[in-house]
Design an enzyme around this catalytic site. Structure first.
Site, PDB file in Angstrom:
ATOM      1  N   SER A 192       0.848  -1.195   0.000  1.00 17.24           N
ATOM      2  CA  SER A 192       0.000   0.000   0.000  1.00 17.24           C
ATOM      3  C   SER A 192       0.883   1.246   0.000  1.00 17.24           C
ATOM      4  CB  SER A 192      -0.870   0.037   1.255  1.00 17.24           C
ATOM      5  OG  SER A 192      -1.320   1.369   1.472  1.00 17.24           O
ATOM      6  N   HIS A 203      -1.422  -1.341  -4.117  1.00 19.07           N
ATOM      7  CA  HIS A 203      -2.674  -0.981  -3.419  1.00 19.07           C
ATOM      8  C   HIS A 203      -2.663   0.521  -3.167  1.00 19.07           C
ATOM      9  CE1 HIS A 203      -6.146  -1.905  -0.814  1.00 19.07           C
ATOM     10  NE2 HIS A 203      -5.650  -1.057   0.053  1.00 19.07           N
ATOM     11  N   ASP A 255      -4.565   3.673  -1.606  1.00 22.33           N
ATOM     12  CA  ASP A 255      -5.571   4.015  -0.586  1.00 22.33           C
ATOM     13  C   ASP A 255      -6.070   5.445  -0.750  1.00 22.33           C
ATOM     14  OD1 ASP A 255      -3.822   1.980   1.723  1.00 22.33           O
ATOM     15  OD2 ASP A 255      -5.888   1.696   1.047  1.00 22.33           O
ATOM     16  N   MET A 270      -8.509   8.359   0.321  1.00 20.48           N
ATOM     17  CA  MET A 270      -9.268   8.749   1.514  1.00 20.48           C
ATOM     18  C   MET A 270      -9.760  10.190   1.371  1.00 20.48           C
ATOM     19  SD  MET A 270      -6.813   7.219   4.501  1.00 20.48           S
ATOM     20  CE  MET A 270      -6.180   5.545   4.419  1.00 20.48           C
ATOM     21  N   HIS A 323      -8.424   1.358  -3.619  1.00 17.40           N
ATOM     22  CA  HIS A 323      -9.291   1.167  -2.446  1.00 17.40           C
ATOM     23  C   HIS A 323      -9.922   2.510  -2.099  1.00 17.40           C
ATOM     24  CE1 HIS A 323      -9.438   0.069   2.126  1.00 17.40           C
ATOM     25  NE2 HIS A 323     -10.641   0.187   1.591  1.00 17.40           N
ATOM     26  N   MET A 374     -11.875   4.777   0.060  1.00 14.04           N
ATOM     27  CA  MET A 374     -12.444   5.048   1.379  1.00 14.04           C
ATOM     28  C   MET A 374     -13.056   6.449   1.311  1.00 14.04           C
ATOM     29  SD  MET A 374      -9.313   3.333   3.490  1.00 14.04           S
ATOM     30  CE  MET A 374      -8.261   3.479   2.035  1.00 14.04           C
ATOM     31  N   MET A 420     -11.234  -5.648   5.828  1.00 18.49           N
ATOM     32  CA  MET A 420     -10.417  -4.728   6.631  1.00 18.49           C
ATOM     33  C   MET A 420     -10.107  -5.379   7.964  1.00 18.49           C
ATOM     34  SD  MET A 420     -10.066  -2.142   4.665  1.00 18.49           S
ATOM     35  CE  MET A 420      -9.110  -1.221   5.872  1.00 18.49           C
ATOM     36  N   ASP A 476      -6.668  -6.422   4.454  1.00 15.80           N
ATOM     37  CA  ASP A 476      -6.125  -5.072   4.427  1.00 15.80           C
ATOM     38  C   ASP A 476      -5.996  -4.482   5.830  1.00 15.80           C
ATOM     39  OD1 ASP A 476      -7.115  -1.970   2.718  1.00 15.80           O
ATOM     40  OD2 ASP A 476      -5.205  -2.701   3.504  1.00 15.80           O
ATOM     41  N   GLY A 522       1.362  -2.197   4.063  1.00 15.34           N
ATOM     42  CA  GLY A 522       1.945  -0.872   3.898  1.00 15.34           C
ATOM     43  C   GLY A 522       3.221  -0.760   4.699  1.00 15.34           C
TER      44      GLY A 522
HETATM   45  C1  DX5 Z   1      -6.062   1.620   5.907  1.00  9.31           C
HETATM   46  C2  DX5 Z   1      -5.691   1.189   4.486  1.00  9.31           C
HETATM   47  C3  DX5 Z   1      -4.686   0.073   4.482  1.00  9.31           C
HETATM   48  C4  DX5 Z   1      -3.355   0.487   5.133  1.00  9.31           C
HETATM   49  C5  DX5 Z   1      -2.487  -0.720   5.366  1.00  9.31           C
HETATM   50  O1  DX5 Z   1      -7.215   2.416   5.870  1.00  9.31           O
HETATM   51  O2  DX5 Z   1      -6.841   0.751   3.783  1.00  9.31           O
HETATM   52  O3  DX5 Z   1      -4.445  -0.350   3.128  1.00  9.31           O
HETATM   53  O4  DX5 Z   1      -2.674   1.381   4.282  1.00  9.31           O
HETATM   54  O5  DX5 Z   1      -1.344  -0.266   6.052  1.00  9.31           O
HETATM   55  P1  DX5 Z   1      -0.593  -1.254   7.091  1.00  9.31           P
HETATM   56  O6  DX5 Z   1      -0.188  -2.456   6.261  1.00  9.31           O
HETATM   57  O7  DX5 Z   1       0.574  -0.445   7.567  1.00  9.31           O
HETATM   58  O8  DX5 Z   1      -1.596  -1.592   8.150  1.00  9.31           O
HETATM   59 ZN    ZN Z   2      -6.420  -0.149   1.786  1.00  6.02          ZN
END
Ligand code: DX5
Ligand code: ZN
Length: 217
Positions: free
Chosen positions: A9, A34, A36, A38, A67, A69, A138, A173, A195
């Protein structure tokens, strides 16, 4: 055994060098990237949007796994499809019309993903199995990287049973590390997002750490 894919990520990557970071982790064995997205509304954090996805697209040879969000989702689906996303994942919790959202994603020709927050059960999934290519489970509450893993093995096992032999990925995730990865693989996952476990201690200038981190998962 099920071949496990690793999807780093970029939330944990160097925000000033996304292109180089994507190239580095792909060169070091990443299967998917991936991304993210937001919006500071669906989750208490803001990252980036379609323009960033379009900018990093040329630096990703493989799958760009977006992804979302965000809420609402529908007004932005076309923009992420145009930006080059291969998979567009929306949260079941993002609004009352997830069925329509998945239809809209499929209508762009992209693969459709359904993301479930830790507190969301599987009952909604059953009615949409023929509309999705991926379920993103998640294992942290969305919004940030580096959070503590929530062991939702029972939910993943139940989801694997529900999916049967349909071509639907189970993507985990949040909080994936060398310790938590095998737990999720055993429960039935086939894609692991990571990530902080991938990007920690590395840099695009010296990507060896990325390769070691990916292989350790
Ligand atoms: C959180 C994201 C994840 C996050 C994962 O809202 O959707 O993809 O970046 O990061 P780690 O692997 O550090 O938990
Ligand atoms: Zn994610």
């Amino acid at each position: 055994s099920r071949q496990i894919k690793i999807a780093p990520s970029i939330l944990a990557a160097d925000f000033a060098n996304f292109g180089a970071e994507c190239r580095a982790v792909e060169a070091e064995g990443a299967d998917w990237i991936h991304v993210d997205v937001m919006d500071g509304h669906f989750v208490p954090n803001i990252t980036f949007g379609p323009a960033t996805c379009a900018a990093i697209r040329p630096h990703i040879r493989g799958i760009m796994d977006v992804h979302l969000m965000i809420a609402p989702v529908d007004p932005y689906i076309e923009a992420f499809a145009q930006a080059g996303a291969d998979i567009i994942t929306a949260h079941l919790e993002a609004g009352p019309h997830i069925h329509r959202t998945l239809q809209a994603i499929r209508a762009t020709g992209k693969k459709a993903g359904l993301a479930l927050n830790p507190g969301t059960g599987l009952d909604g999934v059953e009615t949409m199995l023929d509309m999705i290519d991926l379920v993103c489970v998640m294992t942290v509450n969305p919004g940030f990287g580096g959070q503590k893993f929530l062991d939702l093995s029972a939910k993943v096992r139940a989801l694997r049973n529900l999916i049967g032999d349909r071509p639907i990925h189970i993507e985990i995730d949040g909080g994936i590390t060398p310790e938590t990865a095998p737990v999720m693989a055993r429960a039935g996952a086939d894609v692991l997002v990571a990530g902080s476990a991938v990007f920690k201690g590395g840099s695009a200038a010296a990507p060896e750490a990325y390769g070691q981190n990916i292989r350790a998962i």
